[in-house]
Motif scaffolding. Structure first.
Motif, PDB file in Angstrom:
ATOM      1  N   TRP A  77       0.844  -1.203   0.000  1.00  0.00           N
ATOM      2  CA  TRP A  77       0.000   0.000   0.000  1.00  0.00           C
ATOM      3  C   TRP A  77       0.879   1.253   0.000  1.00  0.00           C
ATOM      4  O   TRP A  77       0.624   2.193  -0.755  1.00  0.00           O
ATOM      5  N   CYS A  78       1.920   1.270   0.840  1.00  0.00           N
ATOM      6  CA  CYS A  78       2.809   2.435   0.911  1.00  0.00           C
ATOM      7  C   CYS A  78       3.585   2.617  -0.391  1.00  0.00           C
ATOM      8  O   CYS A  78       3.820   3.747  -0.813  1.00  0.00           O
ATOM      9  N   LYS A  79       3.959   1.521  -1.030  1.00  0.00           N
ATOM     10  CA  LYS A  79       4.610   1.613  -2.335  1.00  0.00           C
ATOM     11  C   LYS A  79       3.659   2.237  -3.347  1.00  0.00           C
ATOM     12  O   LYS A  79       4.044   3.089  -4.140  1.00  0.00           O
ATOM     13  N   MET A  80       2.382   1.826  -3.289  1.00  0.00           N
ATOM     14  CA  MET A  80       1.378   2.394  -4.187  1.00  0.00           C
ATOM     15  C   MET A  80       1.241   3.905  -3.945  1.00  0.00           C
ATOM     16  O   MET A  80       1.175   4.689  -4.889  1.00  0.00           O
ATOM     17  N   ILE A  81       1.231   4.315  -2.675  1.00  0.00           N
ATOM     18  CA  ILE A  81       1.142   5.750  -2.357  1.00  0.00           C
ATOM     19  C   ILE A  81       2.359   6.471  -2.928  1.00  0.00           C
ATOM     20  O   ILE A  81       2.233   7.545  -3.521  1.00  0.00           O
ATOM     21  N   ASN A  82       3.527   5.887  -2.766  1.00  0.00           N
ATOM     22  CA  ASN A  82       4.750   6.479  -3.300  1.00  0.00           C
ATOM     23  C   ASN A  82       4.671   6.613  -4.813  1.00  0.00           C
ATOM     24  O   ASN A  82       5.118   7.620  -5.384  1.00  0.00           O
ATOM     25  N   ASP A  83       4.107   5.607  -5.477  1.00  0.00           N
ATOM     26  CA  ASP A  83       3.995   5.630  -6.938  1.00  0.00           C
ATOM     27  C   ASP A  83       2.997   6.675  -7.433  1.00  0.00           C
ATOM     28  O   ASP A  83       3.064   7.077  -8.599  1.00  0.00           O
ATOM     29  N   ILE A  84       2.082   7.090  -6.567  1.00  0.00           N
ATOM     30  CA  ILE A  84       1.134   8.147  -6.962  1.00  0.00           C
ATOM     31  C   ILE A  84       1.894   9.416  -7.289  1.00  0.00           C
ATOM     32  O   ILE A  84       1.487  10.205  -8.129  1.00  0.00           O
ATOM     33  N   GLY A  85       3.020   9.621  -6.631  1.00  0.00           N
ATOM     34  CA  GLY A  85       3.851  10.792  -6.905  1.00  0.00           C
ATOM     35  C   GLY A  85       3.555  11.922  -5.935  1.00  0.00           C
ATOM     36  O   GLY A  85       2.984  11.730  -4.871  1.00  0.00           O
ATOM     37  N   ALA A  86       3.937  13.101  -6.344  1.00  0.00           N
ATOM     38  CA  ALA A  86       3.846  14.274  -5.469  1.00  0.00           C
ATOM     39  C   ALA A  86       2.500  14.977  -5.547  1.00  0.00           C
ATOM     40  O   ALA A  86       2.356  16.082  -5.038  1.00  0.00           O
ATOM     41  N   VAL A  87       1.514  14.373  -6.165  1.00  0.00           N
ATOM     42  CA  VAL A  87       0.211  14.998  -6.298  1.00  0.00           C
ATOM     43  C   VAL A  87      -0.601  14.734  -5.028  1.00  0.00           C
ATOM     44  O   VAL A  87      -0.918  13.593  -4.704  1.00  0.00           O
ATOM     45  N   ALA A  88      -0.914  15.774  -4.291  1.00  0.00           N
ATOM     46  CA  ALA A  88      -1.671  15.628  -3.042  1.00  0.00           C
ATOM     47  C   ALA A  88      -3.151  15.870  -3.318  1.00  0.00           C
ATOM     48  O   ALA A  88      -3.750  16.811  -2.812  1.00  0.00           O
ATOM     49  N   ASP A  89      -3.747  14.977  -4.103  1.00  0.00           N
ATOM     50  CA  ASP A  89      -5.159  15.095  -4.428  1.00  0.00           C
ATOM     51  C   ASP A  89      -5.985  14.181  -3.521  1.00  0.00           C
ATOM     52  O   ASP A  89      -5.456  13.574  -2.592  1.00  0.00           O
ATOM     53  N   ASP A  90      -7.282  14.074  -3.781  1.00  0.00           N
ATOM     54  CA  ASP A  90      -8.150  13.240  -2.946  1.00  0.00           C
ATOM     55  C   ASP A  90      -7.757  11.763  -2.986  1.00  0.00           C
ATOM     56  O   ASP A  90      -7.873  11.060  -1.987  1.00  0.00           O
ATOM     57  N   LYS A  91      -7.271  11.301  -4.134  1.00  0.00           N
ATOM     58  CA  LYS A  91      -6.847   9.898  -4.237  1.00  0.00           C
ATOM     59  C   LYS A  91      -5.672   9.636  -3.292  1.00  0.00           C
ATOM     60  O   LYS A  91      -5.654   8.655  -2.548  1.00  0.00           O
ATOM     61  N   PHE A  92      -4.681  10.524  -3.313  1.00  0.00           N
ATOM     62  CA  PHE A  92      -3.534  10.393  -2.423  1.00  0.00           C
ATOM     63  C   PHE A  92      -3.975  10.453  -0.962  1.00  0.00           C
ATOM     64  O   PHE A  92      -3.555   9.635  -0.134  1.00  0.00           O
ATOM     65  N   LEU A  93      -4.829  11.420  -0.637  1.00  0.00           N
ATOM     66  CA  LEU A  93      -5.288  11.583   0.742  1.00  0.00           C
ATOM     67  C   LEU A  93      -6.076  10.365   1.222  1.00  0.00           C
ATOM     68  O   LEU A  93      -5.895   9.909   2.354  1.00  0.00           O
ATOM     69  N   SER A  94      -6.928   9.803   0.370  1.00  0.00           N
ATOM     70  CA  SER A  94      -7.669   8.585   0.726  1.00  0.00           C
ATOM     71  C   SER A  94      -6.705   7.446   1.043  1.00  0.00           C
ATOM     72  O   SER A  94      -6.863   6.754   2.049  1.00  0.00           O
ATOM     73  N   ALA A  95      -5.715   7.259   0.184  1.00  0.00           N
ATOM     74  CA  ALA A  95      -4.745   6.183   0.383  1.00  0.00           C
ATOM     75  C   ALA A  95      -3.960   6.389   1.676  1.00  0.00           C
ATOM     76  O   ALA A  95      -3.743   5.450   2.448  1.00  0.00           O
ATOM     77  N   TRP A  96      -3.558   7.616   1.934  1.00  0.00           N
ATOM     78  CA  TRP A  96      -2.796   7.932   3.142  1.00  0.00           C
ATOM     79  C   TRP A  96      -3.653   7.707   4.391  1.00  0.00           C
ATOM     80  O   TRP A  96      -3.179   7.154   5.391  1.00  0.00           O
ATOM     81  N   LEU A  97      -4.921   8.098   4.336  1.00  0.00           N
ATOM     82  CA  LEU A  97      -5.812   7.912   5.488  1.00  0.00           C
ATOM     83  C   LEU A  97      -6.051   6.439   5.805  1.00  0.00           C
ATOM     84  O   LEU A  97      -6.226   6.068   6.970  1.00  0.00           O
ATOM     85  N   VAL A  98      -6.058   5.583   4.797  1.00  0.00           N
ATOM     86  CA  VAL A  98      -6.200   4.143   5.042  1.00  0.00           C
ATOM     87  C   VAL A  98      -5.054   3.657   5.933  1.00  0.00           C
ATOM     88  O   VAL A  98      -5.265   2.883   6.869  1.00  0.00           O
ATOM     89  N   VAL A  99      -3.853   4.141   5.677  1.00  0.00           N
ATOM     90  CA  VAL A  99      -2.705   3.764   6.510  1.00  0.00           C
ATOM     91  C   VAL A  99      -2.862   4.335   7.921  1.00  0.00           C
ATOM     92  O   VAL A  99      -2.588   3.650   8.911  1.00  0.00           O
ATOM     93  N   VAL A 100      -3.326   5.561   8.026  1.00  0.00           N
ATOM     94  CA  VAL A 100      -3.521   6.187   9.341  1.00  0.00           C
ATOM     95  C   VAL A 100      -4.501   5.373  10.184  1.00  0.00           C
ATOM     96  O   VAL A 100      -4.230   5.068  11.347  1.00  0.00           O
ATOM     97  N   TYR A 101      -5.625   4.998   9.590  1.00  0.00           N
ATOM     98  CA  TYR A 101      -6.604   4.190  10.326  1.00  0.00           C
ATOM     99  C   TYR A 101      -6.069   2.797  10.623  1.00  0.00           C
ATOM    100  O   TYR A 101      -6.224   2.285  11.726  1.00  0.00           O
ATOM    101  N   SER A 102      -5.423   2.176   9.638  1.00  0.00           N
ATOM    102  CA  SER A 102      -4.970   0.795   9.776  1.00  0.00           C
ATOM    103  C   SER A 102      -3.785   0.622  10.726  1.00  0.00           C
ATOM    104  O   SER A 102      -3.607  -0.451  11.298  1.00  0.00           O
ATOM    105  N   ARG A 103      -2.969   1.653  10.882  1.00  0.00           N
ATOM    106  CA  ARG A 103      -1.756   1.513  11.672  1.00  0.00           C
ATOM    107  C   ARG A 103      -1.693   2.392  12.906  1.00  0.00           C
ATOM    108  O   ARG A 103      -0.876   2.149  13.786  1.00  0.00           O
ATOM    109  N   PHE A 104      -2.517   3.424  12.999  1.00  0.00           N
ATOM    110  CA  PHE A 104      -2.421   4.330  14.141  1.00  0.00           C
ATOM    111  C   PHE A 104      -3.727   4.420  14.934  1.00  0.00           C
ATOM    112  O   PHE A 104      -3.746   4.186  16.135  1.00  0.00           O
ATOM    113  N   LEU A 105      -4.809   4.731  14.272  1.00  0.00           N
ATOM    114  CA  LEU A 105      -6.082   4.945  14.981  1.00  0.00           C
ATOM    115  C   LEU A 105      -6.756   3.650  15.401  1.00  0.00           C
ATOM    116  O   LEU A 105      -7.365   3.584  16.471  1.00  0.00           O
ATOM    117  N   ALA A 106      -6.679   2.617  14.571  1.00  0.00           N
ATOM    118  CA  ALA A 106      -7.313   1.322  14.877  1.00  0.00           C
ATOM    119  C   ALA A 106      -6.438   0.201  14.347  1.00  0.00           C
ATOM    120  O   ALA A 106      -6.848  -0.575  13.492  1.00  0.00           O
TER     121      ALA A 106
END
Length: 164
Positions: A77-106
């Motif tokens: 998943w993190c590799k996929m986020i890295n491959d998205i590139g430097a574009v901080a759009d909704d797709k990037f934010l959704s992917a990043w939030l999945v990691v936040v929920y999966s590894r930090f919040l729950a």
């Protein structure tokens, strides 16, 4: 985190009262206000959707080109986020939030991202209107209910209890 500190904190946490009870020192509430104060997480009106919804899983699979089957590992998943590139759009934010929920919040003991996080991260702008603080409190309480009786692991945001 240091094992001794985690053991101490887990012994002090009372899930029924949602507070840390420090012997001979007093009680510290573990509530949405403390989560907001310490972490600055959203405390909106909407409840965090945290369940597996097949339609949402299908949408995520399509959006991120995930093959049907088990959820990707966090590393994939993190590799996929890295491959998205430097574009901080909704797709990037959704992917990043999945990691936040999966590894930090729950967090779970699984090495995979949690499809339960997909529902709350599909529309990242809605996260600000969600009560993420209460979600963390609820996850802490759920994780501690039955701890010791049936299970030996705790999957929740222990960081908050340690920082608290």
């Amino acid at each position: 985190m240091k094992g001794d500190l985690v053991k101490f904190v887990t012994k002090c946490y009372d899930p029924e009262l949602s507070q840390l009870v420090i012997p001979d020192r007093g009680k510290i509430p573990v509530d949405a206000a403390s989560i907001e104060r310490i972490w600055g997480l959203p405390r909106g009106q909407m409840k965090v959707a945290y369940e597996v919804e097949p339609d949402v899983v299908r949408l995520f699979n399509e959006k991120f080109d995930i093959p049907t089957g088990p959820a990707p590992s966090v590393t994939e998943w993190c590799k996929m986020i890295n491959d998205i590139g430097a574009v901080a759009d909704d797709k990037f934010l959704s992917a990043w939030l999945v990691v936040v929920y999966s590894r930090f919040l729950a967090p779970t003991t699984s090495l995979k991202v949690s499809p339960r996080a997909y529902s709350s991260t599909l529309n990242p702008c809605e996260v600000l209107n969600s009560n993420v603080c209460q979600f963390v409190v609820d996850q802490l309480r759920l994780a501690f209910m039955g701890f010791g009786d049936k299970k030996n692991t705790i999957c929740c945001c222990l960081f908050h209890l340690v920082v608290k």
